[in-house]
Design an enzyme around this catalytic site. Sequence first.
Site, short mmCIF file in Angstrom:
data_model
loop_
_atom_site.label_atom_id
_atom_site.label_comp_id
_atom_site.label_asym_id
_atom_site.label_seq_id
_atom_site.Cartn_x
_atom_site.Cartn_y
_atom_site.Cartn_z
N ASN A 220 0.84 -1.19 0.00
CA ASN A 220 0.00 0.00 0.00
C ASN A 220 0.89 1.25 0.00
O ASN A 220 2.12 1.16 -0.03
CB ASN A 220 -0.96 -0.01 1.20
CG ASN A 220 -0.23 -0.18 2.52
OD1 ASN A 220 0.67 0.59 2.86
ND2 ASN A 220 -0.61 -1.20 3.29
N ARG A 221 0.27 2.41 0.07
CA ARG A 221 0.99 3.66 -0.10
C ARG A 221 1.53 4.24 1.21
O ARG A 221 2.06 5.35 1.22
CB ARG A 221 0.06 4.70 -0.75
CG ARG A 221 -0.41 4.32 -2.14
CD ARG A 221 -1.34 5.40 -2.70
NE ARG A 221 -1.87 5.04 -4.00
CZ ARG A 221 -1.26 5.28 -5.16
NH1 ARG A 221 -0.09 5.89 -5.15
NH2 ARG A 221 -1.81 4.91 -6.30
#
Length: 425
Positions: A220-221
Amino acid sequence: MTTSRTSTPGTPRRRVLVGVGGGIAAYKVCSVIRHFTEAGHEVRVVPTQAALKFIGAATFEALSGNPVSTDVFDDVDQVAHVRLGQGADLVIVAPATADLMARAASGRADDLLTASLLTVRCPVLFVPAMHTEMWEHPATQSNVATLRAHGSTVMTPASGRLTGTDSGPGRLPDPQEIAMIGELLLERPEALPYDLAGVRVVISAGGTREPLDPVRYLGNRSSGKQGFALARAAAQRGATVTVVAGSTADPGDPAGVEIVRVANAQHLSDEMTKRAAEADVVIMAAAVADFRPVAVAESKIKKGEAGPAPIELTTNPDILRGLVESRAAGRIPGHTVIVGFAAETGDETGGVLDHGRAKLRRKGCDLLVVNAVGDGKAFGTEDNTGWLLSASGTETALPLGSKTLMSSRILDEVRVLVPDEHGTD
């Protein structure tokens, strides 16, 4: 040093006084001076005579755009030793040597810097730098306690390479970290009370990477910046802090914090469960992948003419819920405060805050920080906003500001929940 925040139209121009002590780390303070001048603030540098043996006055004048003086008899008509301190919005003393802190703690006024320190009524940040033996000496620790009792913030030094071949606690923290703490004190002068001494805090940070093959992963970011900001603020409030970190993009490890690196959700779960057993506060700020591949290929998956094969996923452990259940079962101390984070987006079933409230009920933690994500929000940014929900039913808005500022507000609420016998009031 890369500045973390830049000035924008309407940003108030603040007056920052930078006192420089006579230590080899004085060269690093040049980056701190540049940070605040580039942010649009008025910076005055007041070095000691010893500091000028390491860095010349011309360097400080060029970086700050203001004249430099060390003597109380300079600019007597302007009463500089009074005016400099009276006019400051923030004072940073770095490197704060053992001698300089001793003189400041005892109220000496034998040069322009120490005289100015007696006149300030704004936040004062001392950033110690010295050899480990000097830092750990009872006299230095007594002086640090005195400065804190007088209302100053004394940063916890970093550990690492010192001068010569020595290594250990006493290294000047990274200039960007000094700037972050300084910015926090400008934004919120009361942000760093020394009220978490004796409190053991475990924080998860960053994202997890679930491998598909030796090259690829699901992730994920998350940058880890919010988790590291929490660690940074907790350490400066006196806590003993451990960060269990996954994938991060933070510029550097916070000073005085133990960092444990993990790769995937299972590793993160194992470490958090183990370390929570001896913690007073557990903060789950990591963005944990909800799913992982059932099978991990031993070699790189080739593209092939048939196109990609389906990837079967399974659910990762719910670490936050598991910690709450472990506390209920007695595997984690009953007094341990558990804080969760919820990165949410609104959908047809409800808004961000609606999903946050539902998550708090499901997880059973004491506090839940709810962030709206997507469209450049939260992940990877320098600023953050959201809400702080409590199990008692209170909801507190967290206005947009630096992640370090948000951390200070979260820790205020955490401190209320920590029993007094597990921390110093």
